[in-house]
Write a protein that holds these residues in place. Structure first.
Motif, PDB file in Angstrom:
ATOM      1  N   SER A 145      51.325  26.180  38.392  1.00  9.54           N
ATOM      2  CA  SER A 145      50.858  26.663  39.681  1.00  9.54           C
ATOM      3  C   SER A 145      49.480  27.304  39.576  1.00  9.54           C
ATOM      4  O   SER A 145      48.874  27.642  40.591  1.00  9.54           O
ATOM      5  N   ASN A 146      48.979  27.502  38.350  1.00  6.77           N
ATOM      6  CA  ASN A 146      47.647  28.061  38.138  1.00  6.77           C
ATOM      7  C   ASN A 146      46.865  27.148  37.207  1.00  6.77           C
ATOM      8  O   ASN A 146      47.299  26.879  36.089  1.00  6.77           O
ATOM      9  N   LEU A 147      45.720  26.663  37.684  1.00  7.59           N
ATOM     10  CA  LEU A 147      44.876  25.758  36.925  1.00  7.59           C
ATOM     11  C   LEU A 147      43.448  26.289  36.909  1.00  7.59           C
ATOM     12  O   LEU A 147      43.063  27.073  37.775  1.00  7.59           O
ATOM     13  N   SER A 148      42.660  25.851  35.939  1.00 11.73           N
ATOM     14  CA  SER A 148      41.270  26.298  35.879  1.00 11.73           C
ATOM     15  C   SER A 148      40.433  25.280  35.113  1.00 11.73           C
ATOM     16  O   SER A 148      40.953  24.487  34.335  1.00 11.73           O
ATOM     17  N   PHE A 149      39.124  25.324  35.339  1.00  6.47           N
ATOM     18  CA  PHE A 149      38.175  24.551  34.559  1.00  6.47           C
ATOM     19  C   PHE A 149      36.835  25.265  34.562  1.00  6.47           C
ATOM     20  O   PHE A 149      36.570  26.129  35.404  1.00  6.47           O
TER      21      PHE A 149
ATOM     22  N   LEU B 164      50.512  21.606  51.933  1.00  4.82           N
ATOM     23  CA  LEU B 164      50.150  22.117  50.618  1.00  4.82           C
ATOM     24  C   LEU B 164      49.162  23.269  50.805  1.00  4.82           C
ATOM     25  O   LEU B 164      48.112  23.090  51.416  1.00  4.82           O
ATOM     26  N   SER B 165      49.492  24.434  50.274  1.00  9.71           N
ATOM     27  CA  SER B 165      48.634  25.614  50.414  1.00  9.71           C
ATOM     28  C   SER B 165      48.245  26.128  49.041  1.00  9.71           C
ATOM     29  O   SER B 165      49.105  26.308  48.173  1.00  9.71           O
ATOM     30  N   PHE B 166      46.950  26.368  48.855  1.00  9.09           N
ATOM     31  CA  PHE B 166      46.475  26.889  47.575  1.00  9.09           C
ATOM     32  C   PHE B 166      45.161  27.639  47.784  1.00  9.09           C
ATOM     33  O   PHE B 166      44.511  27.520  48.842  1.00  9.09           O
ATOM     34  N   CYS B 167      44.796  28.431  46.787  1.00  9.44           N
ATOM     35  CA  CYS B 167      43.577  29.231  46.833  1.00  9.44           C
ATOM     36  C   CYS B 167      42.706  28.874  45.640  1.00  9.44           C
ATOM     37  O   CYS B 167      43.215  28.706  44.522  1.00  9.44           O
ATOM     38  N   ILE B 168      41.393  28.763  45.871  1.00 15.03           N
ATOM     39  CA  ILE B 168      40.450  28.487  44.786  1.00 15.03           C
ATOM     40  C   ILE B 168      39.424  29.613  44.733  1.00 15.03           C
ATOM     41  O   ILE B 168      38.842  29.994  45.755  1.00 15.03           O
ATOM     42  N   ILE B 169      39.216  30.151  43.541  1.00 20.64           N
ATOM     43  CA  ILE B 169      38.288  31.273  43.326  1.00 20.64           C
ATOM     44  C   ILE B 169      37.242  30.859  42.304  1.00 20.64           C
ATOM     45  O   ILE B 169      37.547  30.172  41.325  1.00 20.64           O
ATOM     46  N   VAL B 170      35.999  31.291  42.532  1.00 23.11           N
ATOM     47  CA  VAL B 170      34.887  31.005  41.625  1.00 23.11           C
ATOM     48  C   VAL B 170      34.460  32.308  40.946  1.00 23.11           C
ATOM     49  O   VAL B 170      34.173  33.297  41.619  1.00 23.11           O
ATOM     50  N   PHE B 171      34.436  32.304  39.617  1.00 19.49           N
ATOM     51  CA  PHE B 171      34.026  33.473  38.840  1.00 19.49           C
ATOM     52  C   PHE B 171      32.728  33.171  38.104  1.00 19.49           C
ATOM     53  O   PHE B 171      32.565  32.093  37.527  1.00 19.49           O
ATOM     54  N   GLN B 172      31.819  34.141  38.114  1.00 16.42           N
ATOM     55  CA  GLN B 172      30.616  34.033  37.286  1.00 16.42           C
ATOM     56  C   GLN B 172      30.993  34.383  35.850  1.00 16.42           C
ATOM     57  O   GLN B 172      31.626  35.411  35.606  1.00 16.42           O
ATOM     58  N   GLN B 173      30.624  33.532  34.889  1.00 17.95           N
ATOM     59  CA  GLN B 173      30.892  33.817  33.485  1.00 17.95           C
ATOM     60  C   GLN B 173      29.606  34.319  32.819  1.00 17.95           C
ATOM     61  O   GLN B 173      29.327  35.495  32.818  1.00 17.95           O
ATOM     62  N   ILE B 174      28.860  33.425  32.261  1.00 20.70           N
ATOM     63  CA  ILE B 174      27.548  33.731  31.701  1.00 20.70           C
ATOM     64  C   ILE B 174      26.546  32.872  32.454  1.00 20.70           C
ATOM     65  O   ILE B 174      26.937  31.948  33.180  1.00 20.70           O
ATOM     66  N   PRO B 175      25.237  33.150  32.346  1.00 20.82           N
ATOM     67  CA  PRO B 175      24.259  32.322  33.058  1.00 20.82           C
ATOM     68  C   PRO B 175      24.467  30.835  32.773  1.00 20.82           C
ATOM     69  O   PRO B 175      24.576  30.417  31.620  1.00 20.82           O
TER      70      PRO B 175
ATOM     71  N   THR C 294      27.149  29.131  33.634  1.00 23.82           N
ATOM     72  CA  THR C 294      28.569  28.800  33.466  1.00 23.82           C
ATOM     73  C   THR C 294      29.413  29.511  34.511  1.00 23.82           C
ATOM     74  O   THR C 294      29.291  30.721  34.695  1.00 23.82           O
ATOM     75  N   LEU C 295      30.276  28.745  35.187  1.00 26.97           N
ATOM     76  CA  LEU C 295      31.204  29.303  36.167  1.00 26.97           C
ATOM     77  C   LEU C 295      32.626  28.905  35.792  1.00 26.97           C
ATOM     78  O   LEU C 295      32.855  27.846  35.207  1.00 26.97           O
ATOM     79  N   LEU C 296      33.570  29.764  36.138  1.00 28.85           N
ATOM     80  CA  LEU C 296      34.985  29.461  35.982  1.00 28.85           C
ATOM     81  C   LEU C 296      35.576  29.241  37.367  1.00 28.85           C
ATOM     82  O   LEU C 296      35.441  30.096  38.252  1.00 28.85           O
ATOM     83  N   VAL C 297      36.235  28.097  37.566  1.00 32.90           N
ATOM     84  CA  VAL C 297      36.878  27.782  38.835  1.00 32.90           C
ATOM     85  C   VAL C 297      38.387  27.800  38.606  1.00 32.90           C
ATOM     86  O   VAL C 297      38.905  27.076  37.757  1.00 32.90           O
ATOM     87  N   LYS C 298      39.095  28.656  39.356  1.00 36.12           N
ATOM     88  CA  LYS C 298      40.546  28.804  39.187  1.00 36.12           C
ATOM     89  C   LYS C 298      41.252  28.432  40.483  1.00 36.12           C
ATOM     90  O   LYS C 298      40.800  28.773  41.574  1.00 36.12           O
TER      91      LYS C 298
ATOM     92  N   LEU D 284      38.669  17.691  42.326  1.00 34.91           N
ATOM     93  CA  LEU D 284      37.647  18.690  42.640  1.00 34.91           C
ATOM     94  C   LEU D 284      36.745  18.921  41.433  1.00 34.91           C
ATOM     95  O   LEU D 284      35.517  19.031  41.578  1.00 34.91           O
ATOM     96  N   GLU D 285      37.338  18.996  40.251  1.00 32.52           N
ATOM     97  CA  GLU D 285      36.539  19.208  39.033  1.00 32.52           C
ATOM     98  C   GLU D 285      35.516  18.089  38.847  1.00 32.52           C
ATOM     99  O   GLU D 285      34.350  18.335  38.546  1.00 32.52           O
ATOM    100  N   GLU D 286      35.942  16.850  39.040  1.00 35.17           N
ATOM    101  CA  GLU D 286      35.040  15.711  38.877  1.00 35.17           C
ATOM    102  C   GLU D 286      33.867  15.797  39.851  1.00 35.17           C
ATOM    103  O   GLU D 286      32.707  15.591  39.476  1.00 35.17           O
ATOM    104  N   VAL D 287      34.176  16.124  41.104  1.00 33.76           N
ATOM    105  CA  VAL D 287      33.139  16.185  42.134  1.00 33.76           C
ATOM    106  C   VAL D 287      32.136  17.297  41.844  1.00 33.76           C
ATOM    107  O   VAL D 287      30.912  17.112  41.933  1.00 33.76           O
ATOM    108  N   LEU D 288      32.624  18.475  41.480  1.00 33.28           N
ATOM    109  CA  LEU D 288      31.728  19.610  41.222  1.00 33.28           C
ATOM    110  C   LEU D 288      30.856  19.368  39.999  1.00 33.28           C
ATOM    111  O   LEU D 288      29.671  19.731  39.991  1.00 33.28           O
TER     112      LEU D 288
END
Length: 501
Positions: free
Chosen positions: A357-361, A445-456, A458-462, A483-487
């Motif tokens: 239920s939790n994925l990231s890239f 289908l309901s889900f939430c996507i969050i974008v985190f700043q990592q280092i310059p 690099t972003l983490l998408v969860k 979504l990962e492929e598109v981004l």
């Protein structure tokens, strides 16, 4: 400091949940009380906990022996100096392959789950993967190797376990084959087997394998050892998977740099010119020749830094899919890489529940003109264009998405089209619609996507699934992968061309 703290808080991969030791790690005190031969290797630290000396080969070998006997009912032994495997770590690899085979990413070779065939490259004297795969899951195996010592002891370890011995064939690699593997040849090549096994159909006389011309070959690399798959797999043989614990190092000096463990290992098991990168590259090249003789090609990888170049090599040769994972045992990390030439399945909505239920890239190599807000807005646009409902929150850098069955089918139909374009597929068939054999889910289908700043750069998408028990939840991993492929195509300097997770 804030970014570093966030990075440390990312969940660390854990031992596979189906691993026998995920909830109950080996109890040294119990094992010492049950097996007197193990007792001399156990001591107690200042905290009162039982321990063993991991730098003592005798201790690690005896631990492996008693674990295989106590937990798997297997009689096992190897002579001094041979590579001694750790049972929990090797079990992780077996269960990951089980996940690949049970997934619906690519079609099954056969629908009989009791008739799985695997190929263990370099099975070694320990023969650990065939023994575990046969005892845990009833899989049949061919285990290959080169040295007489490895072949002799692998055979012994199979024969001392008569309940599964009919499932395992040990096959000798004909080292004279390598001289012709990289050259143009129109003659049939022959391979040898060291054991006949009529009960599972693997022990027929050596048969010619298909000839190939220079057009079939791929570029040479630094590996110059004996055959690995091509020249060992017989003509007409098919397998569900291959697996490999490759030589990780380029020299024995490099192999001895870790003073904290002593698992033994001969030069043939530990070393090859170019190290694991060259060895796995040869497996990739052999897979190009063998194509769909295997449903999945897999290998363990000792260095995460090698994954990127190996994935790039797989893109070059036109595989249909690549999967990676991380194996964790204590403080030791290894990685797994898997690929296939089988055309991907076209099932749109899985009737089973999502496993995660939790994925990231990670979005690495972000172009300078883009930041987290641009990625966030692009995520919103991606789902809005498919008709899904989106709620953007710029303060928390999150998007809440609700998608109906039609929206999900639209997103995944585009995914199939992108995949065919990227791998040169020629299938013109439309993705299937819901039918009597695959009921149409009715809830959203309901889900939430969050974008985190990592280092310059690099972003983490969860992504987090809001309802794991919903009828559409099985589509969440595929949507997130799309979504990962598109981004990556839009924002990163290195374009993504195949599905990676």
């Amino acid at each position: 400091m804030k970014n570093k703290k966030r990075r440390r808080e990312q969940p660390r991969p854990t031992i596979h949940p189906r691993n026998k030791y995920s909830e109950n790690p080996p109890d040294f005190a119990l094992l010492a009380s049950l097996y007197p031969s193990f007792s001399p290797f156990v001591f107690y630290g200042r905290d009162g906990r039982p321990r063993i000396d991991w730098t003592d080969f005798g201790a690690t070998r005896e631990l492996t022996r008693v674990l295989l006997l106590h937990d798997h009912g297997l009689d096992w032994w190897i002579p001094d100096g041979q590579l001694c495997p750790t049972v929990p770590n090797r079990s992780n690899y077996i269960h990951w392959i089980e996940d690949l085979l049970s997934s619906e990413i690519i079609p099954k070779i056969n629908n009989n789950a009791d008739n799985i065939r695997g190929f263990d490259i370099g099975t070694g004297a320990n023969c650990i993967y065939p023994l575990l795969g046969a005892s845990l899951l009833g899989w049949a195996f061919v285990g290959s190797d080169v040295t007489d010592v490895a072949l002799e002891w692998a055979e012994r370890n199979v024969k001392t376990n008569p309940k599964i011995s009919d499932l395992i064939e040990i096959r000798k690699v004909d080292t004279c084959m390598d001289a012709v593997l990289g050259e143009d040849s129109s003659e049939d090549l022959l391979c040898n087997g060291s054991k006949t096994n009529p009960s599972n159909g693997l022990g027929r006389e050596s048969a010619p394998i298909s000839s190939y011309t220079r057009d079939d070959a791929v570029e040479e690399n630094s590996y110059s050892g004996p055959p690995i798959l091509f020249g060992v797999v017989r003509d007409g043989e098919t397998f569900d998977f291959c697996m490999c614990n490759p030589p990780f190092f380029e020299s024995m000096e490099e192999a001895g740099l870790n003073p904290k463990t002593s698992c033994g290992g001969t030069s043939q098991e530990m070393v090859c010119p170019g190290g694991e990168k060259a060895f796995i590259t040869r497996i990739i090249e052999d897979s190009v020749r063998l194509k769909q003789s295997f449903r999945w090609y897999t290998s363990m990888v000792g260095r995460k830094s090698n994954l990127k170049s190996l994935i790039a090599k797989l893109r070059e040769v036109g595989v249909t899919i690549v999967k990676t994972t991380e194996f964790v045992q204590g403080q030791t990390c290894r990685w797994g890489i898997a690929w296939s030439f089988v055309p991907p399945a076209r099932k749109i909505v899985s009737p089973y529940l999502a496993e995660k239920s939790n994925l990231s890239f990670m979005l690495e190599g972000l172009q300078r003109q883009f930041g987290a807000i641009h990625v966030l807005q692009s995520i919103e646009s991606f789902f809005r264009e498919a008709g899904a409902s989106c709620k953007l929150n710029v303060h928390s850098f999150s998007v809440d998405i609700t998608a109906s069955n039609d929206h999900v089918k639209g997103i995944l139909r585009n995914k199939v089209a992108l995949l065919e374009e990227s791998v040169g597929g020629d299938c013109e068939e439309e993705p299937p619609s819901c039918s009597d054999t695959m009921p149409c889910p009715s809830d959203d289908l309901s889900f939430c996507i969050i974008v985190f700043q990592q280092i310059p750069g690099t972003l983490l998408v969860k992504g987090s699934l809001q309802r794991k028990d919903g009828l559409l939840s099985g589509a969440f991993p595929s949507i997130f992968q799309r979504l990962e492929e598109v981004l990556k195509q839009k924002f990163c300097r290195e374009k993504a061309s195949v599905a990676i997770s």
